[in-house]
Design a protein around this motif. Structure first.
Motif, PDB file in Angstrom:
ATOM      1  N   PRO A   1     -62.041  13.656 -35.871  1.00  0.00           N
ATOM      2  CA  PRO A   1     -63.159  14.131 -35.778  1.00  0.00           C
ATOM      3  C   PRO A   1     -64.151  12.153 -35.916  1.00  0.00           C
ATOM      4  O   PRO A   1     -64.554  12.642 -34.933  1.00  0.00           O
ATOM      5  CB  PRO A   1     -63.332  14.615 -36.829  1.00  0.00           C
ATOM      6  N   LEU A   2     -62.898  11.203 -36.690  1.00  0.00           N
ATOM      7  CA  LEU A   2     -63.286  10.503 -36.860  1.00  0.00           C
ATOM      8  C   LEU A   2     -63.451   9.950 -35.392  1.00  0.00           C
ATOM      9  O   LEU A   2     -64.671   9.158 -34.729  1.00  0.00           O
ATOM     10  CB  LEU A   2     -63.014   9.449 -38.085  1.00  0.00           C
TER      11      LEU A   2
ATOM     12  N   PRO B   1     -67.377   9.477 -42.768  1.00  0.00           N
ATOM     13  CA  PRO B   1     -67.935   9.968 -44.138  1.00  0.00           C
ATOM     14  C   PRO B   1     -68.726  11.884 -43.965  1.00  0.00           C
ATOM     15  O   PRO B   1     -68.058  11.921 -45.325  1.00  0.00           O
ATOM     16  CB  PRO B   1     -68.793   8.948 -44.574  1.00  0.00           C
ATOM     17  N   ILE B   2     -68.960  12.173 -43.110  1.00  0.00           N
ATOM     18  CA  ILE B   2     -69.250  13.484 -43.191  1.00  0.00           C
ATOM     19  C   ILE B   2     -68.305  14.630 -43.657  1.00  0.00           C
ATOM     20  O   ILE B   2     -68.172  15.074 -44.389  1.00  0.00           O
ATOM     21  CB  ILE B   2     -69.911  13.767 -41.632  1.00  0.00           C
ATOM     22  N   THR B   3     -66.798  14.554 -41.809  1.00  0.00           N
ATOM     23  CA  THR B   3     -65.960  14.438 -42.524  1.00  0.00           C
ATOM     24  C   THR B   3     -64.916  15.115 -43.999  1.00  0.00           C
ATOM     25  O   THR B   3     -64.675  15.577 -44.655  1.00  0.00           O
ATOM     26  CB  THR B   3     -64.710  14.313 -41.285  1.00  0.00           C
TER      27      THR B   3
ATOM     28  N   GLN C   1     -64.200  17.379 -46.685  1.00  0.00           N
ATOM     29  CA  GLN C   1     -63.281  17.551 -46.857  1.00  0.00           C
ATOM     30  C   GLN C   1     -62.220  18.365 -45.293  1.00  0.00           C
ATOM     31  O   GLN C   1     -61.223  19.170 -45.420  1.00  0.00           O
ATOM     32  CB  GLN C   1     -62.258  18.586 -48.494  1.00  0.00           C
ATOM     33  N   HIS C   2     -62.325  17.337 -45.071  1.00  0.00           N
ATOM     34  CA  HIS C   2     -61.852  17.505 -43.556  1.00  0.00           C
ATOM     35  C   HIS C   2     -61.880  19.295 -42.640  1.00  0.00           C
ATOM     36  O   HIS C   2     -61.085  19.777 -41.996  1.00  0.00           O
ATOM     37  CB  HIS C   2     -60.863  16.950 -42.934  1.00  0.00           C
ATOM     38  N   ASN C   3     -62.923  19.728 -43.942  1.00  0.00           N
ATOM     39  CA  ASN C   3     -63.096  21.524 -42.804  1.00  0.00           C
ATOM     40  C   ASN C   3     -64.053  21.644 -41.150  1.00  0.00           C
ATOM     41  O   ASN C   3     -64.705  21.404 -41.778  1.00  0.00           O
ATOM     42  CB  ASN C   3     -63.516  22.420 -43.761  1.00  0.00           C
ATOM     43  N   THR C   4     -62.965  21.877 -40.308  1.00  0.00           N
ATOM     44  CA  THR C   4     -64.049  21.191 -39.275  1.00  0.00           C
ATOM     45  C   THR C   4     -64.702  22.949 -39.621  1.00  0.00           C
ATOM     46  O   THR C   4     -65.973  23.055 -38.859  1.00  0.00           O
ATOM     47  CB  THR C   4     -63.153  21.409 -38.231  1.00  0.00           C
TER      48      THR C   4
END
Length: 465
Positions: free
Chosen positions: A156-157, A332-334, A338-341
């Motif tokens: 995502p980043l 930073p948002i992801t 906690q990388h929960n898309t």
């Protein structure tokens, strides 16, 4: 003394080997970062060149004597070609490899813009749109390549930064194109410059260190598998599978075109028969909702608040700039989520629905500015998350096919949205965004109905990392 000497000399050798391994890993990581930055430049140049020409095309085709109906038919023809070609080109990139498919798409798109620069009749203008409509999928292939290079945690980043770099090109391109249009034969010069930018982009893609990147990517994936506590046998099997798939990809470039077509159709059939229908439905509903929001934006602001079209243009540029900022803040948002898309997509889609509703019921222009400000963030995050969720559920083995199908779904939205906008606009200037609120709400309900599938395949995988 000999045993002591032997025992004493082993640890330094082991440390040297460890230091050498760390140095090699650091070198591969640096090479991978350079490769990704070069892809950012590819995305920037792509949209920079396109945005120079696209705003001038309607004026040019009208100057050639075409009616509004003919201009609309040619524009729809481009969208239809994109609809059918994106899936095939994306699947083709899975078969022949990203390098050759990306080069082919860039060079054939350059040919289309070169023909556009020689279009002195409506027929030539329509012909010039054919290679661009079929092969202008450079951004989709670049995203598929990025998904091959980085881990799921970093995807995502990296995707957000790629979208941000592309958006910067889309912001700067119209300014340069508008300046060139003021010159004598400005449209033709702009088209030739756009074709030259695409050729420059092809040269950049050709010079990328593809062989080193394949090696670094393979070992990087194996390191991730070890970090996930897989067994040595599983790592060995993964290594063999990766090597086999790369060998098949390299040999498929020289295989019969009929074999490639059959393989493409087989992969598309596999995607069509999979359980990804809900993800593509969510993408379709959200894309149509956002397109309805922007479909009569300028006209609605003029009718509701009496503002000039120039103000609407400034507001849309302001939103585009905020979209670039949102792409840079995706990391930073992801991490905050906690990388929960799935959860991030659900929350951003809910925010998008609420903001479109706020715009629909706005009583002052300041409420419109407020909704546009936060909508730039929510739409950018949603667009990146839906792509990441497609790749997480569908797997990276057919990332080009998945992104191609997703692009086809978006093309359907581009075809359907103008029709729905025209019908609802007959009732009220707020008709299109009101319908967009309903479609976004349906998308949210679909995501909630399939929550278990997203959590079991996506969230669990991220927690293991």
């Amino acid at each position: 003394c000999r045993p002591l000497r032997g025992v004493g000399t082993r640890p330094p050798l082991s440390r040297m080997e460890e230091d050498g391994g760390r140095g090699a890993a650091a070198g591969r990581a640096a090479s991978s970062r350079r490769f990704v930055r070069c892809l950012y430049a590819v995305g920037f140049l792509d949209l920079f060149g396109v945005s120079m020409v696209v705003p001038l095309m309607n004026l040019h085709i009208k100057s050639l004597g075409a009616s509004h109906t003919v201009a609309g038919i040619i524009g729809s023809l481009y969208g239809i070609m994109q609809l059918f070609s994106s899936t095939f080109v994306g699947c083709w990139s899975d078969i022949v490899g990203r390098r050759y498919s990306l080069l082919a798409c860039i060079l054939l798109s350059a040919l289309g813009y070169f023909l556009l620069g020689t279009s002195t009749t409506v027929l030539l203008f329509a012909i010039s749109r054919v290679p661009v409509g079929i092969f202008k999928h450079t951004l989709s292939i670049s995203k598929a390549l990025l998904s091959d290079l980085v881990s799921e945690r970093d995807r995502p980043l990296v995707m957000g930064r790629f979208n941000a770099a592309s958006s910067v090109g889309f912001i700067l391109g119209p300014v340069v194109g508008g300046y060139l249009a003021e010159l004598e034969d400005g449209f033709y010069q702009t088209s030739f410059i756009c074709a030259s930018i695409f050729i420059l982009n092809a040269g950049l893609v050709w010079m990328l260190p593809w062989s080193e990147e394949k090696t670094g990517n393979r070992e990087h994936q194996q390191d991730n598998k070890r970090a996930d506590s897989f067994s040595a046998k599983a790592n060995h099997d993964q290594h063999l599978n990766l090597a086999t798939s790369q060998a098949v990809a390299s040999e498929s470039l020289f295989s019969s075109p009929w074999i490639q077509v059959a393989t493409v159709l087989k992969r598309i059939k596999g995607i069509a028969c999979s359980d990804l229908w809900d993800i593509f439905l969510v993408r379709l509903l959200m894309s149509v909702a956002i397109l309805l929001y922007y479909s009569n934006f300028t006209l609605a602001l003029e009718e509701r608040f009496g503002v000039k079209p120039l103000f609407a243009g400034y507001l849309m540029s302001y939103s585009s700039a905020l979209g670039v900022l949102a792409g840079c803040l995706l990391g930073p948002i992801t991490r905050l989520y906690q990388h929960n898309t799935y959860r991030l997509l659900l929350h951003s889609s809910t925010l998008t629905c609420a903001l479109i509703l706020l715009y629909t019921s706005a009583l002052s222009i300041w409420m419109v500015i407020l909704s546009s400000t936060f909508l730039a963030f929510s739409t950018t995050i949603s667009r990146t998350c839906i792509i990441d969720l497609e790749l997480t559920i569908g797997g990276n083995e057919a990332s080009g096919t998945l992104l191609g199908v997703g692009q086809s779904v978006t093309s359907v939205g581009r075809i359907v949205a103008p029709l729905l906008s025209g019908i609802t606009q007959e009732f009220s200037p707020c008709g299109p965004p009101s319908l967009g609120v309903g479609l976004a709400l349906v998308a949210i309900l679909v995501m909630n109905a399939n929550k278990q599938k997203y959590c079991s395949r996506g969230d669990v995988k991220f927690k293991n990392q």
